[in-house]
Design a protein around this motif. Structure first.
Motif, PDB file in Angstrom:
ATOM      1  N   ALA A  23      40.656  40.436  52.081  1.00  0.00           N
ATOM      2  CA  ALA A  23      39.923  40.991  50.946  1.00  0.00           C
ATOM      3  C   ALA A  23      39.977  40.017  49.783  1.00  0.00           C
ATOM      4  O   ALA A  23      40.969  39.313  49.580  1.00  0.00           O
ATOM      5  N   LEU A  24      38.897  40.009  49.006  1.00  0.00           N
ATOM      6  CA  LEU A  24      38.822  39.222  47.780  1.00  0.00           C
ATOM      7  C   LEU A  24      38.565  40.166  46.626  1.00  0.00           C
ATOM      8  O   LEU A  24      37.603  40.945  46.651  1.00  0.00           O
ATOM      9  N   VAL A  25      39.410  40.113  45.608  1.00  0.00           N
ATOM     10  CA  VAL A  25      39.225  40.886  44.383  1.00  0.00           C
ATOM     11  C   VAL A  25      38.848  39.912  43.276  1.00  0.00           C
ATOM     12  O   VAL A  25      39.559  38.931  43.040  1.00  0.00           O
ATOM     13  N   ILE A  26      37.744  40.183  42.608  1.00  0.00           N
ATOM     14  CA  ILE A  26      37.241  39.311  41.551  1.00  0.00           C
ATOM     15  C   ILE A  26      37.491  39.998  40.218  1.00  0.00           C
ATOM     16  O   ILE A  26      36.894  41.034  39.924  1.00  0.00           O
ATOM     17  N   GLY A  27      38.381  39.419  39.422  1.00  0.00           N
ATOM     18  CA  GLY A  27      38.707  39.992  38.125  1.00  0.00           C
ATOM     19  C   GLY A  27      40.160  40.423  38.053  1.00  0.00           C
ATOM     20  O   GLY A  27      40.700  40.986  39.012  1.00  0.00           O
ATOM     21  N   SER A  28      40.806  40.160  36.905  1.00  0.00           N
ATOM     22  CA  SER A  28      42.232  40.457  36.764  1.00  0.00           C
ATOM     23  C   SER A  28      42.512  41.489  35.686  1.00  0.00           C
ATOM     24  O   SER A  28      43.585  41.503  35.086  1.00  0.00           O
ATOM     25  N   GLY A  29      41.524  42.373  35.415  1.00  0.00           N
ATOM     26  CA  GLY A  29      41.801  43.515  34.570  1.00  0.00           C
ATOM     27  C   GLY A  29      42.687  44.494  35.316  1.00  0.00           C
ATOM     28  O   GLY A  29      43.132  44.233  36.444  1.00  0.00           O
ATOM     29  N   PHE A  30      42.945  45.646  34.707  1.00  0.00           N
ATOM     30  CA  PHE A  30      43.862  46.582  35.346  1.00  0.00           C
ATOM     31  C   PHE A  30      43.296  47.134  36.645  1.00  0.00           C
ATOM     32  O   PHE A  30      44.042  47.317  37.619  1.00  0.00           O
ATOM     33  N   ILE A  31      41.995  47.395  36.716  1.00  0.00           N
ATOM     34  CA  ILE A  31      41.418  47.881  37.970  1.00  0.00           C
ATOM     35  C   ILE A  31      41.581  46.818  39.051  1.00  0.00           C
ATOM     36  O   ILE A  31      41.966  47.118  40.191  1.00  0.00           O
ATOM     37  N   GLY A  32      41.294  45.562  38.726  1.00  0.00           N
ATOM     38  CA  GLY A  32      41.430  44.488  39.697  1.00  0.00           C
ATOM     39  C   GLY A  32      42.856  44.330  40.189  1.00  0.00           C
ATOM     40  O   GLY A  32      43.105  44.202  41.396  1.00  0.00           O
ATOM     41  N   CYS A  33      43.814  44.340  39.263  1.00  0.00           N
ATOM     42  CA  CYS A  33      45.220  44.174  39.647  1.00  0.00           C
ATOM     43  C   CYS A  33      45.719  45.367  40.457  1.00  0.00           C
ATOM     44  O   CYS A  33      46.430  45.195  41.458  1.00  0.00           O
ATOM     45  N   GLU A  34      45.357  46.576  40.029  1.00  0.00           N
ATOM     46  CA  GLU A  34      45.783  47.768  40.770  1.00  0.00           C
ATOM     47  C   GLU A  34      45.206  47.774  42.178  1.00  0.00           C
ATOM     48  O   GLU A  34      45.920  48.049  43.160  1.00  0.00           O
ATOM     49  N   ALA A  35      43.907  47.484  42.289  1.00  0.00           N
ATOM     50  CA  ALA A  35      43.260  47.507  43.598  1.00  0.00           C
ATOM     51  C   ALA A  35      43.801  46.407  44.503  1.00  0.00           C
ATOM     52  O   ALA A  35      44.009  46.626  45.700  1.00  0.00           O
ATOM     53  N   ALA A  36      44.028  45.205  43.949  1.00  0.00           N
ATOM     54  CA  ALA A  36      44.578  44.111  44.749  1.00  0.00           C
ATOM     55  C   ALA A  36      45.947  44.496  45.309  1.00  0.00           C
ATOM     56  O   ALA A  36      46.248  44.256  46.487  1.00  0.00           O
ATOM     57  N   ALA A  37      46.785  45.096  44.474  1.00  0.00           N
ATOM     58  CA  ALA A  37      48.109  45.529  44.929  1.00  0.00           C
ATOM     59  C   ALA A  37      47.988  46.603  46.003  1.00  0.00           C
ATOM     60  O   ALA A  37      48.699  46.557  47.027  1.00  0.00           O
ATOM     61  N   SER A  38      47.102  47.566  45.807  1.00  0.00           N
ATOM     62  CA  SER A  38      46.944  48.656  46.770  1.00  0.00           C
ATOM     63  C   SER A  38      46.416  48.150  48.103  1.00  0.00           C
ATOM     64  O   SER A  38      46.890  48.568  49.175  1.00  0.00           O
ATOM     65  N   LEU A  39      45.440  47.252  48.064  1.00  0.00           N
ATOM     66  CA  LEU A  39      44.901  46.698  49.302  1.00  0.00           C
ATOM     67  C   LEU A  39      45.961  45.891  50.049  1.00  0.00           C
ATOM     68  O   LEU A  39      46.043  45.940  51.288  1.00  0.00           O
ATOM     69  N   ALA A  40      46.775  45.143  49.303  1.00  0.00           N
ATOM     70  CA  ALA A  40      47.843  44.379  49.945  1.00  0.00           C
ATOM     71  C   ALA A  40      48.874  45.309  50.577  1.00  0.00           C
ATOM     72  O   ALA A  40      49.371  45.051  51.686  1.00  0.00           O
ATOM     73  N   ARG A  41      49.186  46.399  49.893  1.00  0.00           N
ATOM     74  CA  ARG A  41      50.159  47.354  50.438  1.00  0.00           C
ATOM     75  C   ARG A  41      49.626  48.060  51.679  1.00  0.00           C
ATOM     76  O   ARG A  41      50.409  48.533  52.507  1.00  0.00           O
ATOM     77  N   SER A  42      48.297  48.128  51.802  1.00  0.00           N
ATOM     78  CA  SER A  42      47.721  48.741  53.000  1.00  0.00           C
ATOM     79  C   SER A  42      47.644  47.773  54.167  1.00  0.00           C
ATOM     80  O   SER A  42      47.181  48.142  55.253  1.00  0.00           O
ATOM     81  N   GLY A  43      48.087  46.521  53.958  1.00  0.00           N
ATOM     82  CA  GLY A  43      48.177  45.567  55.055  1.00  0.00           C
ATOM     83  C   GLY A  43      47.159  44.456  55.060  1.00  0.00           C
ATOM     84  O   GLY A  43      47.167  43.609  55.971  1.00  0.00           O
ATOM     85  N   LEU A  44      46.293  44.379  54.034  1.00  0.00           N
ATOM     86  CA  LEU A  44      45.278  43.336  54.008  1.00  0.00           C
ATOM     87  C   LEU A  44      45.834  42.045  53.405  1.00  0.00           C
ATOM     88  O   LEU A  44      46.764  42.068  52.588  1.00  0.00           O
ATOM     89  N   ASP A  45      45.243  40.947  53.820  1.00  0.00           N
ATOM     90  CA  ASP A  45      45.516  39.639  53.229  1.00  0.00           C
ATOM     91  C   ASP A  45      44.586  39.500  52.026  1.00  0.00           C
ATOM     92  O   ASP A  45      43.376  39.325  52.180  1.00  0.00           O
ATOM     93  N   VAL A  46      45.131  39.590  50.803  1.00  0.00           N
ATOM     94  CA  VAL A  46      44.332  39.732  49.590  1.00  0.00           C
ATOM     95  C   VAL A  46      44.401  38.474  48.724  1.00  0.00           C
ATOM     96  O   VAL A  46      45.477  37.922  48.487  1.00  0.00           O
ATOM     97  N   THR A  47      43.235  38.054  48.262  1.00  0.00           N
ATOM     98  CA  THR A  47      43.127  36.988  47.258  1.00  0.00           C
ATOM     99  C   THR A  47      42.510  37.582  46.005  1.00  0.00           C
ATOM    100  O   THR A  47      41.563  38.359  46.079  1.00  0.00           O
ATOM    101  N   LEU A  48      43.072  37.249  44.854  1.00  0.00           N
ATOM    102  CA  LEU A  48      42.516  37.653  43.567  1.00  0.00           C
ATOM    103  C   LEU A  48      42.141  36.405  42.788  1.00  0.00           C
ATOM    104  O   LEU A  48      42.964  35.485  42.650  1.00  0.00           O
ATOM    105  N   VAL A  49      40.910  36.353  42.299  1.00  0.00           N
ATOM    106  CA  VAL A  49      40.486  35.207  41.498  1.00  0.00           C
ATOM    107  C   VAL A  49      40.156  35.678  40.086  1.00  0.00           C
ATOM    108  O   VAL A  49      39.609  36.764  39.885  1.00  0.00           O
ATOM    109  N   THR A  50      40.496  34.848  39.105  1.00  0.00           N
ATOM    110  CA  THR A  50      40.284  35.203  37.709  1.00  0.00           C
ATOM    111  C   THR A  50      40.086  33.943  36.871  1.00  0.00           C
ATOM    112  O   THR A  50      40.725  32.922  37.131  1.00  0.00           O
ATOM    113  N   PRO A  51      39.222  33.991  35.865  1.00  0.00           N
ATOM    114  CA  PRO A  51      39.085  32.849  34.960  1.00  0.00           C
ATOM    115  C   PRO A  51      40.259  32.719  33.996  1.00  0.00           C
ATOM    116  O   PRO A  51      40.413  31.683  33.343  1.00  0.00           O
TER     117      PRO A  51
END
Length: 407
Positions: free
Chosen positions: A144-172
């Motif tokens: 999974a790729l999460v674009i954006g490091s606001g609270f929704i982005g950070c929360e979702a990235a953490a949740s997706l990783a906890r569900s077992g996905l290999d997650v990348t988050l990109v942010t400017p």
């Protein structure tokens, strides 16, 4: 033609809270709540947290902090297409509804991802249907790729990783939430995400997305994840009221300290740019608890009407965010700071934020609930950062300084 004592547009926390407060204050009926959402009012915060880590379909969580009173005419899937403030009517499809009082709490929509092809598979996360679509996609994804490091982005990235996905988050940003919360908090958030296995790539923007999910980054890399979530922020939906003659600013409806935007019209939640009675300036807030508080003010003021004694919007804006197993609490005026001071706590920390005059303008806590509650009181009282650092509270500040309207 039915004339409603109160029409509410929007079924989020601001709209539901307004209906409850209006009824509790004895506002005249009948009351109708109009929403374009096909689902009964529900909480949105779980959509970026436990909803993404739980097996099975995402079920709605009723709004627990406020309840719709009996007798409210709830119209689901009802999109308001026009408002006439002079005639006191709204247009819903081919039907015209008349109102005596109006509370507008239509919220916001996710910002689209620039540079993405129209048929690219990009998820947003705002509604229950968005959450269901994202959760179903996650069940069949490995990356999974999460674009954006606001609270929704950070929360979702953490949740997706906890569900077992290999997650990348990109942010400017140089680190997640650094612009809003400063370097110390950003480093903590980065470490929490890294501990969950999230690959955080900073100083990077998405330049284009080719269908279905080929993502080109500004650093020259190309990613092809199984799932893409864009969490770039929101666009407030205040233009409809602006088209009717209300004053707007950047998509938000300008309101006074009573959250009144026009005679017989109040606003609350994401779409409001209200004059905050304690801050002494216009503020825009986008968080769940603030929407509840603003809705309650708008509902009570609608109940007493234009000629009644209007309540002021006074609560210090604040919210919480859970990233993995870590919960942050934040209260602030939300329009910047000049100085931050970090205080370590057992198993946590507190960050105090001040303006150029060393007046306290914000507090962020992790495992320091007492500091959060004390900080909100100090911010409301106009205390200095020195008092916060010393551990002072409101009773010690009353000698000549503005007192706290929240105590």
């Amino acid at each position: 033609m039915t004339t409603y004592g109160l029409l509410i547009t929007g079924s989020g926390p601001a709209g539901v809270s307004a209906a409850e407060a209006y009824a509790d204050a004895g506002g005249p009926g009948p009351v109708a709540l109009l929403t374009a959402d096909p689902h009964a009012p529900y909480e949105r915060p779980p959509l970026s947290k436990n909803a993404l880590t739980s097996p099975g379909d995402v079920e709605p969580t009723p709004i627990t902090e406020a309840t719709l009173p009996d007798g409210v005419d709830v119209r689901l899937g009802a999109t308001v297409t026009a408002v006439d403030l002079g005639a006191r009517t709204v247009q819903v499809g081919g039907e015209t509804l008349t109102f005596e009082r109006l509370v507008v709490a239509t919220g916001s929509t996710p910002l689209p991802l620039p540079g993405a092809e129209e048929d690219a598979e990009i998820h947003a996360l705002r509604s229950l249907q968005d959450g269901r679509d994202l959760a179903r996609a996650a069940q069949h994804a490995r990356t999974a790729l999460v674009i954006g490091s606001g609270f929704i982005g950070c929360e979702a990235a953490a949740s997706l990783a906890r569900s077992g996905l290999d997650v990348t988050l990109v942010t400017p940003e140089d680190a997640p939430q650094q612009e809003r919360l400063g370097s110390y908090a950003a480093q903590q958030i980065s470490s929490w995400l890294a501990d969950l296995g999230v690959d955080v790539r900073t100083g990077v923007e998405v330049t284009s997305v080719h269908a279905p999910r080929t993502v080109h980054l500004s650093d020259g890399h190309t990613l092809a994840p199984d799932l893409v979530l864009a969490a770039l922020g929101i666009a407030p939906q205040g233009d409809l009221l602006g088209d009717a003659g209300a004053l707007t600013y950047e998509g938000r409806v300008v309101a006074d300290e009573h959250l009144q935007a026009a005679p017989g019209v109040w606003v609350a939640g994401d779409i409001a740019r209200g004059l905050h009675a304690i801050a002494g300036r216009a503020l825009a807030v986008e968080h769940w608890g603030d929407a509840l508080a603003m809705g309650a003010v708008a509902g009570r003021n609608a109940a007493v009407g234009d000629d009644g004694e209007q309540e002021r919007w006074e609560e210090v804006p604040g919210f919480w965010s859970t990233i993995g197993e870590h919960t942050l609490q934040y209260a602030a005026w939300g329009d910047g700071y000049d100085r931050e001071e970090v205080v370590g706590r057992v198993g946590g920390f507190t960050i105090w934020y001040a303006d150029a005059a060393d007046t306290l303008v914000g507090v962020l806590t992790y495992n320091a609930d007492a500091d959060y509650e004390r900080g909100r009181r100090l911010i409301a009282a106009g205390a200095g950062i020195a008092e916060a650092m010393r551990g002072d509270d409101i009773p010690e500040l009353r000698g000549g300084r503005k007192t706290c309207n929240l105590c």
